[in-house]
Design an enzyme around this catalytic site. Structure first.
Site, PDB file in Angstrom:
ATOM      1  N   ARG A  23       0.822  -1.217   0.000  1.00  0.00           N
ATOM      2  CA  ARG A  23       0.000   0.000   0.000  1.00  0.00           C
ATOM      3  C   ARG A  23       0.851   1.260   0.000  1.00  0.00           C
ATOM      4  NH1 ARG A  23      -5.317  -2.252   2.287  1.00  0.00           N
ATOM      5  NH2 ARG A  23      -6.210  -0.185   2.377  1.00  0.00           N
ATOM      6  N   TYR A  80       0.540   4.262  -2.462  1.00  0.00           N
ATOM      7  CA  TYR A  80      -0.571   5.189  -2.222  1.00  0.00           C
ATOM      8  C   TYR A  80      -0.324   5.989  -0.946  1.00  0.00           C
ATOM      9  CZ  TYR A  80      -5.530   6.614  -1.673  1.00  0.00           C
ATOM     10  OH  TYR A  80      -6.711   7.316  -1.539  1.00  0.00           O
ATOM     11  N   LYS A 110       0.520   9.982  -0.842  1.00  0.00           N
ATOM     12  CA  LYS A 110      -0.389  10.950  -0.215  1.00  0.00           C
ATOM     13  C   LYS A 110       0.333  11.733   0.874  1.00  0.00           C
ATOM     14  CE  LYS A 110      -4.405  10.272  -2.333  1.00  0.00           C
ATOM     15  NZ  LYS A 110      -5.048  11.325  -3.142  1.00  0.00           N
ATOM     16  N   ASN A 127     -13.155   6.278   4.136  1.00  0.00           N
ATOM     17  CA  ASN A 127     -13.929   5.490   3.146  1.00  0.00           C
ATOM     18  C   ASN A 127     -15.251   6.150   2.763  1.00  0.00           C
ATOM     19  OD1 ASN A 127     -12.108   3.670   4.691  1.00  0.00           O
ATOM     20  ND2 ASN A 127     -12.857   2.184   3.204  1.00  0.00           N
ATOM     21  N   VAL A 186     -14.760  -2.691  -1.061  1.00  0.00           N
ATOM     22  CA  VAL A 186     -15.726  -3.579  -0.403  1.00  0.00           C
ATOM     23  C   VAL A 186     -17.165  -3.211  -0.760  1.00  0.00           C
ATOM     24  CG1 VAL A 186     -15.843  -2.279   1.799  1.00  0.00           C
ATOM     25  CG2 VAL A 186     -16.226  -4.744   1.769  1.00  0.00           C
ATOM     26  N   ASN A 221     -17.979  -4.443  -4.347  1.00  0.00           N
ATOM     27  CA  ASN A 221     -17.867  -5.917  -4.354  1.00  0.00           C
ATOM     28  C   ASN A 221     -19.080  -6.565  -3.700  1.00  0.00           C
ATOM     29  OD1 ASN A 221     -15.422  -5.940  -5.613  1.00  0.00           O
ATOM     30  ND2 ASN A 221     -14.292  -6.929  -3.956  1.00  0.00           N
ATOM     31  N   GLY A 259     -12.928 -10.774   8.962  1.00  0.00           N
ATOM     32  CA  GLY A 259     -14.020  -9.793   8.889  1.00  0.00           C
ATOM     33  C   GLY A 259     -14.174  -8.953  10.141  1.00  0.00           C
ATOM     34  N   GLN A 264     -11.958  -6.709  11.019  1.00  0.00           N
ATOM     35  CA  GLN A 264     -11.384  -5.381  10.740  1.00  0.00           C
ATOM     36  C   GLN A 264     -12.528  -4.393  10.530  1.00  0.00           C
ATOM     37  OE1 GLN A 264     -11.387  -7.922   8.577  1.00  0.00           O
ATOM     38  NE2 GLN A 264     -11.191  -7.314   6.443  1.00  0.00           N
ATOM     39  N   ARG A 315     -14.212  -0.472   9.333  1.00  0.00           N
ATOM     40  CA  ARG A 315     -14.169   0.733   8.493  1.00  0.00           C
ATOM     41  C   ARG A 315     -15.364   1.601   8.876  1.00  0.00           C
ATOM     42  NH1 ARG A 315     -10.009  -1.440   7.614  1.00  0.00           N
ATOM     43  NH2 ARG A 315      -8.888  -1.681   5.635  1.00  0.00           N
TER      44      ARG A 315
HETATM   45  P1  NAD Z   1     -11.664   7.461  -8.670  1.00  0.00           P
HETATM   46  O1  NAD Z   1     -10.636   6.491  -9.135  1.00  0.00           O
HETATM   47  O2  NAD Z   1     -13.077   7.203  -8.984  1.00  0.00           O
HETATM   48  O3  NAD Z   1     -11.321   8.931  -9.181  1.00  0.00           O
HETATM   49  C1  NAD Z   1     -10.011   9.378  -9.423  1.00  0.00           C
HETATM   50  C2  NAD Z   1      -9.999  10.101 -10.770  1.00  0.00           C
HETATM   51  O4  NAD Z   1      -8.698  10.637 -10.993  1.00  0.00           O
HETATM   52  C3  NAD Z   1     -10.309   9.177 -11.954  1.00  0.00           C
HETATM   53  O5  NAD Z   1     -11.290   9.757 -12.786  1.00  0.00           O
HETATM   54  C4  NAD Z   1      -8.958   9.056 -12.682  1.00  0.00           C
HETATM   55  O6  NAD Z   1      -9.114   8.823 -14.079  1.00  0.00           O
HETATM   56  C5  NAD Z   1      -8.328  10.399 -12.356  1.00  0.00           C
HETATM   57  N1  NAD Z   1      -6.869  10.396 -12.427  1.00  0.00           N
HETATM   58  C6  NAD Z   1      -6.009   9.523 -11.854  1.00  0.00           C
HETATM   59  N2  NAD Z   1      -4.734   9.877 -12.118  1.00  0.00           N
HETATM   60  C7  NAD Z   1      -4.802  11.014 -12.878  1.00  0.00           C
HETATM   61  C8  NAD Z   1      -3.836  11.871 -13.466  1.00  0.00           C
HETATM   62  N3  NAD Z   1      -2.524  11.640 -13.348  1.00  0.00           N
HETATM   63  N4  NAD Z   1      -4.248  12.953 -14.184  1.00  0.00           N
HETATM   64  C9  NAD Z   1      -5.575  13.215 -14.326  1.00  0.00           C
HETATM   65  N5  NAD Z   1      -6.542  12.430 -13.785  1.00  0.00           N
HETATM   66  C10 NAD Z   1      -6.163  11.345 -13.071  1.00  0.00           C
HETATM   67  O7  NAD Z   1     -11.444   7.599  -7.075  1.00  0.00           O
HETATM   68  P2  NAD Z   1     -12.299   8.356  -5.966  1.00  0.00           P
HETATM   69  O8  NAD Z   1     -12.742   7.361  -4.983  1.00  0.00           O
HETATM   70  O9  NAD Z   1     -13.265   9.273  -6.587  1.00  0.00           O
HETATM   71  O10 NAD Z   1     -11.139   9.212  -5.261  1.00  0.00           O
HETATM   72  C11 NAD Z   1     -10.892  10.563  -5.619  1.00  0.00           C
HETATM   73  C12 NAD Z   1      -9.819  11.155  -4.719  1.00  0.00           C
HETATM   74  O11 NAD Z   1     -10.227  11.097  -3.346  1.00  0.00           O
HETATM   75  C13 NAD Z   1      -8.483  10.435  -4.809  1.00  0.00           C
HETATM   76  O12 NAD Z   1      -7.433  11.379  -4.735  1.00  0.00           O
HETATM   77  C14 NAD Z   1      -8.474   9.564  -3.581  1.00  0.00           C
HETATM   78  O13 NAD Z   1      -7.175   9.283  -3.134  1.00  0.00           O
HETATM   79  C15 NAD Z   1      -9.242  10.414  -2.588  1.00  0.00           C
HETATM   80  N6  NAD Z   1      -9.871   9.585  -1.553  1.00  0.00           N
HETATM   81  C16 NAD Z   1     -10.960   8.814  -1.838  1.00  0.00           C
HETATM   82  C17 NAD Z   1     -11.497   8.018  -0.838  1.00  0.00           C
HETATM   83  C18 NAD Z   1     -12.713   7.152  -1.074  1.00  0.00           C
HETATM   84  O14 NAD Z   1     -13.114   6.441  -0.161  1.00  0.00           O
HETATM   85  N7  NAD Z   1     -13.364   7.176  -2.200  1.00  0.00           N
HETATM   86  C19 NAD Z   1     -10.924   8.003   0.443  1.00  0.00           C
HETATM   87  C20 NAD Z   1      -9.787   8.779   0.661  1.00  0.00           C
HETATM   88  C21 NAD Z   1      -9.277   9.587  -0.325  1.00  0.00           C
HETATM   89  N1  UDP Z   2     -12.825  -6.296   1.897  1.00  0.00           N
HETATM   90  C1  UDP Z   2     -13.504  -7.511   1.998  1.00  0.00           C
HETATM   91  N2  UDP Z   2     -14.054  -8.038   0.874  1.00  0.00           N
HETATM   92  C2  UDP Z   2     -13.974  -7.421  -0.340  1.00  0.00           C
HETATM   93  C3  UDP Z   2     -13.276  -6.197  -0.443  1.00  0.00           C
HETATM   94  C4  UDP Z   2     -12.701  -5.666   0.707  1.00  0.00           C
HETATM   95  O1  UDP Z   2     -13.606  -8.094   3.084  1.00  0.00           O
HETATM   96  O2  UDP Z   2     -14.519  -7.959  -1.323  1.00  0.00           O
HETATM   97  C5  UDP Z   2     -12.260  -5.689   3.128  1.00  0.00           C
HETATM   98  C6  UDP Z   2     -10.797  -5.248   3.022  1.00  0.00           C
HETATM   99  O3  UDP Z   2      -9.941  -6.302   3.390  1.00  0.00           O
HETATM  100  C7  UDP Z   2     -10.755  -4.079   3.982  1.00  0.00           C
HETATM  101  C8  UDP Z   2     -12.149  -3.469   3.928  1.00  0.00           C
HETATM  102  O4  UDP Z   2     -12.983  -4.486   3.354  1.00  0.00           O
HETATM  103  O5  UDP Z   2     -10.519  -4.543   5.295  1.00  0.00           O
HETATM  104  C9  UDP Z   2     -12.238  -2.211   3.081  1.00  0.00           C
HETATM  105  O6  UDP Z   2     -11.596  -2.466   1.861  1.00  0.00           O
HETATM  106  P1  UDP Z   2     -11.612  -1.444   0.646  1.00  0.00           P
HETATM  107  O7  UDP Z   2     -10.822  -2.066  -0.458  1.00  0.00           O
HETATM  108  O8  UDP Z   2     -12.993  -1.018   0.344  1.00  0.00           O
HETATM  109  O9  UDP Z   2     -10.862  -0.139   1.153  1.00  0.00           O
HETATM  110  P2  UDP Z   2      -9.677   0.184   2.194  1.00  0.00           P
HETATM  111  O10 UDP Z   2     -10.359   0.786   3.353  1.00  0.00           O
HETATM  112  O11 UDP Z   2      -8.956  -1.075   2.577  1.00  0.00           O
HETATM  113  O12 UDP Z   2      -8.811   1.135   1.445  1.00  0.00           O
END
Ligand code: NAD
Ligand code: UDP
Length: 322
Positions: free
Chosen positions: A150, A153, A157, A182, A195, A198, A215, A217, A219
């Site tokens: 991980r 990422y 960040k 999340n 998750v 899925n 299971g 863990q 969130r």
């Molecule tokens: P997502 O994958 O749906 O959206 C990300 C977008 O960024 C996509 O459309 C992708 O094509 C675009 N992208 C990726 N790399 C790029 C680049 N180099 N140039 C231009 N575009 C690019 O993901 P999301 O869940 O919508 O997440 C959006 C942001 O929020 C991310 O930065 C992610 O790290 C952050 N975030 C999301 C969550 C969550 O739970 N969804 C949690 C924490 C942080």
């Molecule tokens: N997870 C799971 N089944 C799935 C996908 C994810 O049990 O099909 C679990 C995963 O191991 C984690 C949590 O669900 O503990 C959340 O996973 P996700 O990939 O959504 O995001 P994360 O919070 O890990 O970035």
């Protein structure tokens, strides 16, 4: 007002685009469509105040700058959301993930510096890694494996956060960090591996829900409308330069509890499948949102069952256009 949103074709980014357009402001979206989809922007394209640049924010710094200049665009607010976000996506695209949060963040901060724009970086609860402090406050420094699967990422960040603070400290950019926990909702890709999609996909196909590990863990799941509200309040608020704020839902569920909720809301019998727990999968995750509440007057409103119901409706294709 002009808002520039990177990652505009993604799950969260596209909701931000729609929400700012609904306010009547001009929105420019940038995306390279790595993990996003043009279909997320169908509604936005009907609005004349929306324009879209297909570009890689990490590689096309000059092109992005030129396009903004050619359009005579000076954003007032930049929301940097471009990055693969699901563990499956960033495992498939580790170098691209690092670039989006390193070079991509730098490009955005340079534009912010030149245009005197406010900048908001979409960071993550992954900055806390597998946390030893619970719930997680912004003051916690985290427990991150810098070389694990991980790390592409998490460390990218964390580097993006450091860059954001350096531009605030040394260049006076009004830069802010949101640590997002999340977030889920319609427009998540069915196969992004997280998750929520899925379990919903499996429930709707009457398949067992695959639990990784035992299971236990946890969130904390925030519905996308609540998150968008929090981001917009943060983007609006004066005098928050140099801040880090958690945005997420403080109600914590084990993955087993979450599976039960999905099955119940989908109206299917609960059956489990099992798979190995991925390496470095965080054991517990729950935001302390005292700071968001105090500074932004924000807290999530949407109950998990309601949000899951809306998401299931979208996945069934039965939802009204969202
Ligand atoms: P997502 O994958 O749906 O959206 C990300 C977008 O960024 C996509 O459309 C992708 O094509 C675009 N992208 C990726 N790399 C790029 C680049 N180099 N140039 C231009 N575009 C690019 O993901 P999301 O869940 O919508 O997440 C959006 C942001 O929020 C991310 O930065 C992610 O790290 C952050 N975030 C999301 C969550 C969550 O739970 N969804 C949690 C924490 C942080
Ligand atoms: N997870 C799971 N089944 C799935 C996908 C994810 O049990 O099909 C679990 C995963 O191991 C984690 C949590 O669900 O503990 C959340 O996973 P996700 O990939 O959504 O995001 P994360 O919070 O890990 O970035």
């Amino acid at each position: 007002m002009v808002v520039l949103i990177t990652g505009a074709a993604g799950f969260i980014g596209s909701y931000l685009v729609d929400a700012y357009l609904a306010r009547g402001v001009e929105v420019i979206g940038i995306d390279n469509l790595a993990t996003g989809s043009p279909s997320n922007l169908e509604r936005a394209h009907k609005d004349q105040r929306f324009s879209f640049i297909e570009a890689d924010i990490a590689r096309d710094a000059e092109r992005t700058g030129e396009l903004l200049q050619a359009g005579n665009v000076r954003p007032d607010l930049i929301l940097h959301f471009a990055s693969p976000a699901s563990p499956k996506d960033y495992a498939d695209l580790p170098l691209e993930t690092m670039a989006a949060n390193a070079a991509g963040t730098r490009t955005c901060l340079e534009v912010a510096s030149k245009c005197n724009a406010r900048f908001l970086f979409a960071s993550t609860s992954e900055s806390y890694g597998d946390p030893l402090e619970h719930p997680q406050k912004e003051t916690y420094w985290g427990n991150v494996n810098p070389v694990g699967p991980r790390s592409c990422y998490d460390e990218a960040k964390r580097y993006g956060e450091a860059l954001t603070m350096a531009y605030w400290r040394t260049r006076g950019v009004d830069a802010r960090i949101a640590r997002i926990f999340n977030t889920y909702g319609p427009r998540m890709r069915e196969n992004d591996g997280r998750v929520v999609p899925n379990f919903i996909r499996q429930a709707l196909a009457a398949e067992p829900l695959t639990i990784y590990g035992d299971g236990t863990q946890t969130r904390s799941f925030c519905y996308v409308d609540d998150l968008v509200d929090g981001i917009m309040r943060y983007g609006d608020a004066a005098s928050l330069a140099g801040n880090v704020i958690n945005l997420g839902n403080p109600k914590e569920f084990s993955i087993l509890e979450f599976a039960k909720i999905v099955a119940e809301v989908a109206g299917v019998p609960l059956r489990f499948g099992h798979a190995r727990l991925p390496e470095d999968d965080p054991t517990r995750r729950c935001p302390d949102i005292t700071k968001a509440n105090a500074l932004l007057g924000w807290q999530p409103k949407i109950e998990l069952r309601d949000g899951v119901a809306k998401t299931i409706a979208h996945f069934r294709g039965a939802a009204a256009p969202h």
